[in-house]
Design an enzyme around this catalytic site. Sequence first.
Site, PDB file in Angstrom:
ATOM      1  N   LYS A  55      41.413  33.328  42.536  1.00  0.00           N
ATOM      2  CA  LYS A  55      39.979  33.345  42.404  1.00  0.00           C
ATOM      3  C   LYS A  55      39.544  34.244  41.252  1.00  0.00           C
ATOM      4  O   LYS A  55      38.439  34.126  40.730  1.00  0.00           O
ATOM      5  CB  LYS A  55      39.352  33.874  43.711  1.00  0.00           C
ATOM      6  CG  LYS A  55      39.683  33.044  44.925  1.00  0.00           C
ATOM      7  CD  LYS A  55      39.116  33.738  46.183  1.00  0.00           C
ATOM      8  CE  LYS A  55      39.570  33.031  47.433  1.00  0.00           C
ATOM      9  NZ  LYS A  55      39.256  33.826  48.645  1.00  0.00           N
ATOM     10  N   GLY A  56      40.395  35.179  40.883  1.00  0.00           N
ATOM     11  CA  GLY A  56      40.011  36.275  40.002  1.00  0.00           C
ATOM     12  C   GLY A  56      39.366  35.904  38.681  1.00  0.00           C
ATOM     13  O   GLY A  56      38.549  36.646  38.155  1.00  0.00           O
ATOM     14  N   GLU A 111      43.250  33.898  32.714  1.00  0.00           N
ATOM     15  CA  GLU A 111      43.560  34.876  33.761  1.00  0.00           C
ATOM     16  C   GLU A 111      42.563  36.032  33.730  1.00  0.00           C
ATOM     17  O   GLU A 111      41.976  36.331  32.687  1.00  0.00           O
ATOM     18  CB  GLU A 111      44.974  35.444  33.548  1.00  0.00           C
ATOM     19  CG  GLU A 111      46.026  34.877  34.474  1.00  0.00           C
ATOM     20  CD  GLU A 111      45.891  35.337  35.926  1.00  0.00           C
ATOM     21  OE1 GLU A 111      44.780  35.671  36.381  1.00  0.00           O
ATOM     22  OE2 GLU A 111      46.930  35.347  36.607  1.00  0.00           O
ATOM     23  N   ASP A 112      42.412  36.685  34.862  1.00  0.00           N
ATOM     24  CA  ASP A 112      41.572  37.885  34.917  1.00  0.00           C
ATOM     25  C   ASP A 112      42.315  39.096  34.364  1.00  0.00           C
ATOM     26  O   ASP A 112      41.787  39.852  33.560  1.00  0.00           O
ATOM     27  CB  ASP A 112      41.084  38.149  36.357  1.00  0.00           C
ATOM     28  CG  ASP A 112      42.204  38.141  37.393  1.00  0.00           C
ATOM     29  OD1 ASP A 112      43.371  37.880  37.031  1.00  0.00           O
ATOM     30  OD2 ASP A 112      41.921  38.399  38.578  1.00  0.00           O
ATOM     31  N   ASP A 115      49.202  42.203  35.032  1.00  0.00           N
ATOM     32  CA  ASP A 115      49.661  43.512  35.511  1.00  0.00           C
ATOM     33  C   ASP A 115      51.193  43.555  35.397  1.00  0.00           C
ATOM     34  O   ASP A 115      51.734  43.906  34.352  1.00  0.00           O
ATOM     35  CB  ASP A 115      49.153  43.687  36.952  1.00  0.00           C
ATOM     36  CG  ASP A 115      49.493  45.031  37.561  1.00  0.00           C
ATOM     37  OD1 ASP A 115      49.745  45.971  36.808  1.00  0.00           O
ATOM     38  OD2 ASP A 115      49.494  45.145  38.802  1.00  0.00           O
ATOM     39  N   LYS A 143      47.140  45.163  31.558  1.00  0.00           N
ATOM     40  CA  LYS A 143      47.641  46.490  31.964  1.00  0.00           C
ATOM     41  C   LYS A 143      49.122  46.553  31.606  1.00  0.00           C
ATOM     42  O   LYS A 143      49.976  46.387  32.471  1.00  0.00           O
ATOM     43  CB  LYS A 143      47.494  46.649  33.484  1.00  0.00           C
ATOM     44  CG  LYS A 143      46.152  47.138  33.940  1.00  0.00           C
ATOM     45  CD  LYS A 143      46.164  47.762  35.329  1.00  0.00           C
ATOM     46  CE  LYS A 143      46.475  46.828  36.456  1.00  0.00           C
ATOM     47  NZ  LYS A 143      45.971  47.306  37.771  1.00  0.00           N
ATOM     48  N   PHE A 164      43.576  50.573  39.237  1.00  0.00           N
ATOM     49  CA  PHE A 164      43.193  49.374  39.973  1.00  0.00           C
ATOM     50  C   PHE A 164      41.715  49.120  39.733  1.00  0.00           C
ATOM     51  O   PHE A 164      40.881  49.958  40.057  1.00  0.00           O
ATOM     52  CB  PHE A 164      43.479  49.522  41.465  1.00  0.00           C
ATOM     53  CG  PHE A 164      43.322  48.225  42.199  1.00  0.00           C
ATOM     54  CD1 PHE A 164      44.341  47.284  42.192  1.00  0.00           C
ATOM     55  CD2 PHE A 164      42.144  47.923  42.858  1.00  0.00           C
ATOM     56  CE1 PHE A 164      44.190  46.062  42.839  1.00  0.00           C
ATOM     57  CE2 PHE A 164      41.974  46.704  43.510  1.00  0.00           C
ATOM     58  CZ  PHE A 164      43.002  45.776  43.499  1.00  0.00           C
ATOM     59  N   VAL A 165      41.406  47.984  39.146  1.00  0.00           N
ATOM     60  CA  VAL A 165      40.022  47.697  38.757  1.00  0.00           C
ATOM     61  C   VAL A 165      39.431  46.558  39.594  1.00  0.00           C
ATOM     62  O   VAL A 165      40.161  45.706  40.099  1.00  0.00           O
ATOM     63  CB  VAL A 165      39.898  47.373  37.249  1.00  0.00           C
ATOM     64  CG1 VAL A 165      40.106  48.618  36.415  1.00  0.00           C
ATOM     65  CG2 VAL A 165      40.861  46.269  36.830  1.00  0.00           C
ATOM     66  N   ASP A 171      38.907  41.605  42.736  1.00  0.00           N
ATOM     67  CA  ASP A 171      38.541  42.064  44.075  1.00  0.00           C
ATOM     68  C   ASP A 171      39.405  43.210  44.575  1.00  0.00           C
ATOM     69  O   ASP A 171      40.502  43.464  44.076  1.00  0.00           O
ATOM     70  CB  ASP A 171      38.693  40.909  45.069  1.00  0.00           C
ATOM     71  CG  ASP A 171      40.167  40.606  45.374  1.00  0.00           C
ATOM     72  OD1 ASP A 171      40.930  40.358  44.405  1.00  0.00           O
ATOM     73  OD2 ASP A 171      40.556  40.640  46.546  1.00  0.00           O
ATOM     74  N   ARG A 177      33.955  41.099  43.874  1.00  0.00           N
ATOM     75  CA  ARG A 177      34.101  40.120  42.786  1.00  0.00           C
ATOM     76  C   ARG A 177      32.776  39.892  42.070  1.00  0.00           C
ATOM     77  O   ARG A 177      32.736  39.487  40.923  1.00  0.00           O
ATOM     78  CB  ARG A 177      34.579  38.774  43.336  1.00  0.00           C
ATOM     79  CG  ARG A 177      35.987  38.789  43.913  1.00  0.00           C
ATOM     80  CD  ARG A 177      36.445  37.345  44.164  1.00  0.00           C
ATOM     81  NE  ARG A 177      37.599  37.272  45.053  1.00  0.00           N
ATOM     82  CZ  ARG A 177      38.856  37.396  44.666  1.00  0.00           C
ATOM     83  NH1 ARG A 177      39.139  37.625  43.406  1.00  0.00           N
ATOM     84  NH2 ARG A 177      39.837  37.302  45.536  1.00  0.00           N
TER      85      ARG A 177
HETATM   86  P1  IMP Z   1      50.674  40.399  38.243  1.00  0.00           P
HETATM   87  O1  IMP Z   1      51.429  39.230  38.816  1.00  0.00           O
HETATM   88  O2  IMP Z   1      51.195  41.709  38.770  1.00  0.00           O
HETATM   89  O3  IMP Z   1      50.611  40.397  36.737  1.00  0.00           O
HETATM   90  O4  IMP Z   1      49.208  40.359  38.797  1.00  0.00           O
HETATM   91  C1  IMP Z   1      48.414  39.305  38.587  1.00  0.00           C
HETATM   92  C2  IMP Z   1      47.289  39.212  39.588  1.00  0.00           C
HETATM   93  O5  IMP Z   1      47.161  40.343  40.448  1.00  0.00           O
HETATM   94  C3  IMP Z   1      45.996  39.151  38.828  1.00  0.00           C
HETATM   95  O6  IMP Z   1      45.705  37.837  38.455  1.00  0.00           O
HETATM   96  C4  IMP Z   1      45.012  39.738  39.804  1.00  0.00           C
HETATM   97  O7  IMP Z   1      44.499  38.720  40.631  1.00  0.00           O
HETATM   98  C5  IMP Z   1      45.823  40.731  40.610  1.00  0.00           C
HETATM   99  N1  IMP Z   1      45.634  42.104  40.086  1.00  0.00           N
HETATM  100  C6  IMP Z   1      46.459  42.827  39.294  1.00  0.00           C
HETATM  101  N2  IMP Z   1      45.944  44.026  38.992  1.00  0.00           N
HETATM  102  C7  IMP Z   1      44.734  44.068  39.603  1.00  0.00           C
HETATM  103  C8  IMP Z   1      43.667  45.053  39.630  1.00  0.00           C
HETATM  104  O8  IMP Z   1      43.716  46.146  39.047  1.00  0.00           O
HETATM  105  N3  IMP Z   1      42.578  44.712  40.367  1.00  0.00           N
HETATM  106  C9  IMP Z   1      42.451  43.525  41.034  1.00  0.00           C
HETATM  107  N4  IMP Z   1      43.400  42.578  41.003  1.00  0.00           N
HETATM  108  C10 IMP Z   1      44.539  42.841  40.301  1.00  0.00           C
HETATM  109 MG    MG Z   2      44.472  36.542  39.321  1.00  0.00          MG
END
Ligand code: IMP
Ligand code: MG
Length: 188
Positions: A55-56, A111-112, A115, A143, A164-165, A171, A177
């Site tokens: 959803k992000g 993507e939002d 990470d 990040k 964490f944002v 969310d 959101r």
């Molecule tokens: P990754 O797989 O660790 O790169 O994370 C990807 C997903 O985790 C993102 O698309 C977000 O939905 C969620 N996410 C990662 N960091 C944050 C954050 O700081 N706040 C909220 N959602 C996050």
């Molecule tokens: Mg996401």
Amino acid sequence: MTDKKNTKVRRTVTDGAEISVMLSPAELEKRIKEMGREISDDHADGDLVLVSVLKGSFMFAADLCRAVDVPHTIDFLACSSYHGDVVSSGEVQLTHDLSSPVAGKDVLIVEDIVDTGLTLSYLVELLKSRHPRSVKVASLLDKPSNRKKQVKVDYVGFTIPNRFVIGFGLDYAGKYRNLPYIGVLEKV
Ligand code: IMP
Ligand code: MG
């Protein structure tokens, strides 16, 4: 309610959470318009489809598609890796698939935030296996200090520290959101 601390605005929302603003609505708007121009320049020809990762990314995708002025379609998929926690479980699952095939198309994953990179690398591999003409990635936030898997992000809105944002689609346990800015949850 707002007050000033370290030049950044702190807000208290209706449930009592304290949030410090990292990126204001005006900063987001300006950068997303720039990203849209860059994406439009790079996709003057071809058959572009924006793939919004739910959803992000819904809010970013809504603004980005209005800033992209070459013809394109928009589709959605959803995947989960967080299961409501603030730390990634490392396991990615597709929970909702695209409505149309992407074979022969120029796919732009929207993507939002990137990470660990686990979600994005899973999605890039998944979509590449469907024989598109190209796959690129636009992420509002990056990040990089928390990467577990190296993955190329072609268009980055903002590179941020390892906090964490929330807000602008992102969310915490399903909430926040709707906030029109990117903030850090200082107190829940
Ligand atoms: P990754 O797989 O660790 O790169 O994370 C990807 C997903 O985790 C993102 O698309 C977000 O939905 C969620 N996410 C990662 N960091 C944050 C954050 O700081 N706040 C909220 N959602 C996050
Ligand atoms: Mg996401």
